[in-house]
Design a protein around this motif. Sequence first.
Motif, PDB file in Angstrom:
ATOM      1  N   ALA A  73      -3.352  16.299  -6.351  1.00 13.48           N
ATOM      2  CA  ALA A  73      -2.804  17.488  -7.014  1.00 13.48           C
ATOM      3  C   ALA A  73      -3.195  17.540  -8.492  1.00 13.48           C
ATOM      4  O   ALA A  73      -2.393  17.918  -9.341  1.00 13.48           O
ATOM      5  N   GLY A  74      -4.411  17.147  -8.785  1.00  8.35           N
ATOM      6  CA  GLY A  74      -4.935  17.263 -10.137  1.00  8.35           C
ATOM      7  C   GLY A  74      -4.621  16.121 -11.077  1.00  8.35           C
ATOM      8  O   GLY A  74      -5.380  15.838 -11.995  1.00  8.35           O
TER       9      GLY A  74
ATOM     10  N   GLY B 200       0.802  -1.218   0.000  1.00 14.47           N
ATOM     11  CA  GLY B 200       0.000   0.000   0.000  1.00 14.47           C
ATOM     12  C   GLY B 200       0.835   1.268   0.000  1.00 14.47           C
ATOM     13  O   GLY B 200       0.420   2.296  -0.552  1.00 14.47           O
ATOM     14  N   ALA B 201       2.011   1.239   0.620  1.00 13.24           N
ATOM     15  CA  ALA B 201       2.860   2.429   0.632  1.00 13.24           C
ATOM     16  C   ALA B 201       3.278   2.773  -0.794  1.00 13.24           C
ATOM     17  O   ALA B 201       3.436   3.946  -1.147  1.00 13.24           O
ATOM     18  N   ILE B 202       3.436   1.738  -1.620  1.00 14.74           N
ATOM     19  CA  ILE B 202       3.849   1.964  -3.004  1.00 14.74           C
ATOM     20  C   ILE B 202       2.704   2.605  -3.787  1.00 14.74           C
ATOM     21  O   ILE B 202       2.913   3.559  -4.547  1.00 14.74           O
ATOM     22  N   THR B 203       1.474   2.127  -3.572  1.00 11.24           N
ATOM     23  CA  THR B 203       0.353   2.706  -4.309  1.00 11.24           C
ATOM     24  C   THR B 203       0.136   4.159  -3.881  1.00 11.24           C
ATOM     25  O   THR B 203      -0.165   5.012  -4.709  1.00 11.24           O
ATOM     26  N   ALA B 204       0.321   4.440  -2.584  1.00 11.54           N
ATOM     27  CA  ALA B 204       0.174   5.819  -2.103  1.00 11.54           C
ATOM     28  C   ALA B 204       1.259   6.701  -2.715  1.00 11.54           C
ATOM     29  O   ALA B 204       1.001   7.820  -3.168  1.00 11.54           O
ATOM     30  N   PHE B 205       2.492   6.172  -2.744  1.00  9.80           N
ATOM     31  CA  PHE B 205       3.589   6.946  -3.319  1.00  9.80           C
ATOM     32  C   PHE B 205       3.345   7.214  -4.807  1.00  9.80           C
ATOM     33  O   PHE B 205       3.553   8.325  -5.293  1.00  9.80           O
ATOM     34  N   LEU B 206       2.866   6.187  -5.509  1.00 12.79           N
ATOM     35  CA  LEU B 206       2.629   6.357  -6.949  1.00 12.79           C
ATOM     36  C   LEU B 206       1.580   7.444  -7.203  1.00 12.79           C
ATOM     37  O   LEU B 206       1.725   8.262  -8.121  1.00 12.79           O
ATOM     38  N   ALA B 207       0.533   7.467  -6.369  1.00 20.63           N
ATOM     39  CA  ALA B 207      -0.505   8.500  -6.522  1.00 20.63           C
ATOM     40  C   ALA B 207       0.094   9.883  -6.294  1.00 20.63           C
ATOM     41  O   ALA B 207      -0.188  10.830  -7.035  1.00 20.63           O
ATOM     42  N   MET B 208       0.943  10.017  -5.261  1.00 24.73           N
ATOM     43  CA  MET B 208       1.564  11.316  -4.996  1.00 24.73           C
ATOM     44  C   MET B 208       2.528  11.680  -6.121  1.00 24.73           C
ATOM     45  O   MET B 208       2.547  12.827  -6.594  1.00 24.73           O
TER      46      MET B 208
END
Lengths: 413, 288
Positions: free
Chosen positions: A291-292, A199-207
Amino acid sequence: MRIARLTVALTTGLALVTACGGTDGGKSDGADAGGGPETIVFALAGLGPEGEATQAAIKDFERANPSIKVEVQVLSTDATQYLQQLQHRFVAGSGTPDVFKVDGIYPASLAKAGWLLDLDTLKPDLGAFMPSSLTAGRYQGKTYAVPWFINTEGLFYRTDLVKVPPKTPEELVAAAQAAMKANPKVKYGLAFEGAKYEGAITAFLAMAGGFGGKLDPANLDTPENRRALRFMRDSIHQTKIAPQAVTGWKEGEVQQAFSSGQAVFALNWPFVFSASEGMPAAGKIGFAPFAGTGATLGAEMLAINGKSAHTAASWKLIQHLTSADVQVKRALATGNPPSVTAAYNETLFAEAPYFKQVQKVAEVAVQRPVATNYPKISDRLQTMLSSVLSNLTPPEQALTTAASEVRDIAANG
Amino acid sequence: MARPSSDRLGYLLVAPTVLILLSITAFPLAYNLWNSLRHVVLTDPSSAGFAGLENYRALLGDPQFAQVLARTSLFTVVSVSVQMAVGLMVALVLHRRFRGRGLVRAAVLIPWAVPTVVAAISWKTMLDPQSGVLSFLFGVDTAWLAGEWTAWIAIAVADGWKTVPFVAIILLAGLQVIPGDIYEAARVDGSGAWHAFWKLTLPLLKPALMVALIFRTLSALLIFDVIFILTGGGPGDTTETLSYVTWREFLVESDFGGGGAVSVLMLVLSLVIAGAYTRLFRLDRREG
């Protein structure tokens, strides 16, 4: 003499053990060679509402196709264990399950191993699917899996605290700090999955998407990714819009923090909408890309066993499960976002308007790397994120190290 | 005349045990050893083949593996020393007569009876920065498990909470077989309690100490579940131990060759330690 007797006893015993072990291998194969209906085995992990929705869809399918019987094989709900269970069957050369669900990060490696049927031979209508969701099923230019339903990680925001979703990361920080100052009940500006897991990877990818970055295994160490990683670290240790606790949070804790009204922003998946019913945040939930432009796509894919003796029937089942009507029913029952564009229609929006927002996020969402040795890459990325988020290693240094490791892994696999 | 048939009966009676041991111990061991000499990645069947010592070479040449080895050893030495010392103190207290001793003895065993995973999850809940009891008591919201040292201390405490009772019970059993009259004789000879402890109790307790030490060292070396639940090897990779690496190689990366090599090395390490302990113990007995 004694030794001889011992040997006889042992060999007899061993033979018995081996014989017992050997019988369960091909039990369910070929049982339907006679005149009765054709039986296909469908492996999945669904329990609860998801399992019920699948059962309902299968019943409809059997009614429409009386000559086919679907036998459901329920495997582990843990994604890693689920994959192992599948692999063990494939390694043994089993023809079952004929058709199965598989997480979008794995089809490439299963295709490389030669275990999946090339779906292009069945002439699928790929244009029906959400375009970004198809890449996970492709390997060396061929389609080995199609998406059953998708999942999109984006930015949840409280519509009562923030009028419009922030367009830049800086706007997000400012809005979070302002809302925290104005409302003592709001304890966190931003919540995200920061534990050491996928999950940390998916969150990072979104950011990273919000900074214009992406996860290219050959080139991770980009200025955009650096900024995203620094933003993630700073949100805990400098701007302090995220609590230290996020270093142990998975999507459940993130959802709790958001649904209970304690967080202004949260990176999470659409299940937050249904999970927030009756909670303080209910009715005040907005969902947009980070962020859009930043969002992560997850997909549950459907694939056919390369050794299956029932490819036509299996393909029929896949077509049924990915038809617009069945997808809408599933979305309404489980909250699983449909994988086919046609399912985002008035019937769906009338009952669950939030799928309009989900569709917007899905349009910009990107997949994690499609790589045959993704688990190994994921492990390095998890270590990097954990080390940066606990402020053990500076973001730039951690990214440079991880980038070179990941480049080697990707090149050697 | 009777002997051959009773021999046969004997073999028949032990045959099931031998078979079970062969199939659940000897076979997996041999199979794992064989795998460790091959290239076996489940997701990449086409690359399977004999690899010789390649897996071992890759492992021993990896500086990260050296770190894992060093940190696992350090954890073993420190945590086992502390557990032995605390366990001995608990055992000495439980050996004395006091009101409610039976109850306390039973209570001490409870942590040991709680499954490790359950205990680890409870510890994780207590360490939670937001809702944990530790944050509540100190009035802070520190993420204990996100700091390298605090994470290790948390692991050691969670592990020790469960294993100290085990050490204490073994040592208590050892204390109970020491006859009381030798202490009386020592007192008559004018020896103080401290002196009696060092000169009588400790030497006579040596067999029990050795048993506890061997058990504890080997299982500390193999520590996995507490770490898996509490930190997942993090922050970064600072709490990854030998067993954690084995788990990752086998179950995350599906690399049965690499994983096999790690577990064979762990087996060798365990054998060396167990051998060293028993040797130490035997030499001592010969002297006495």
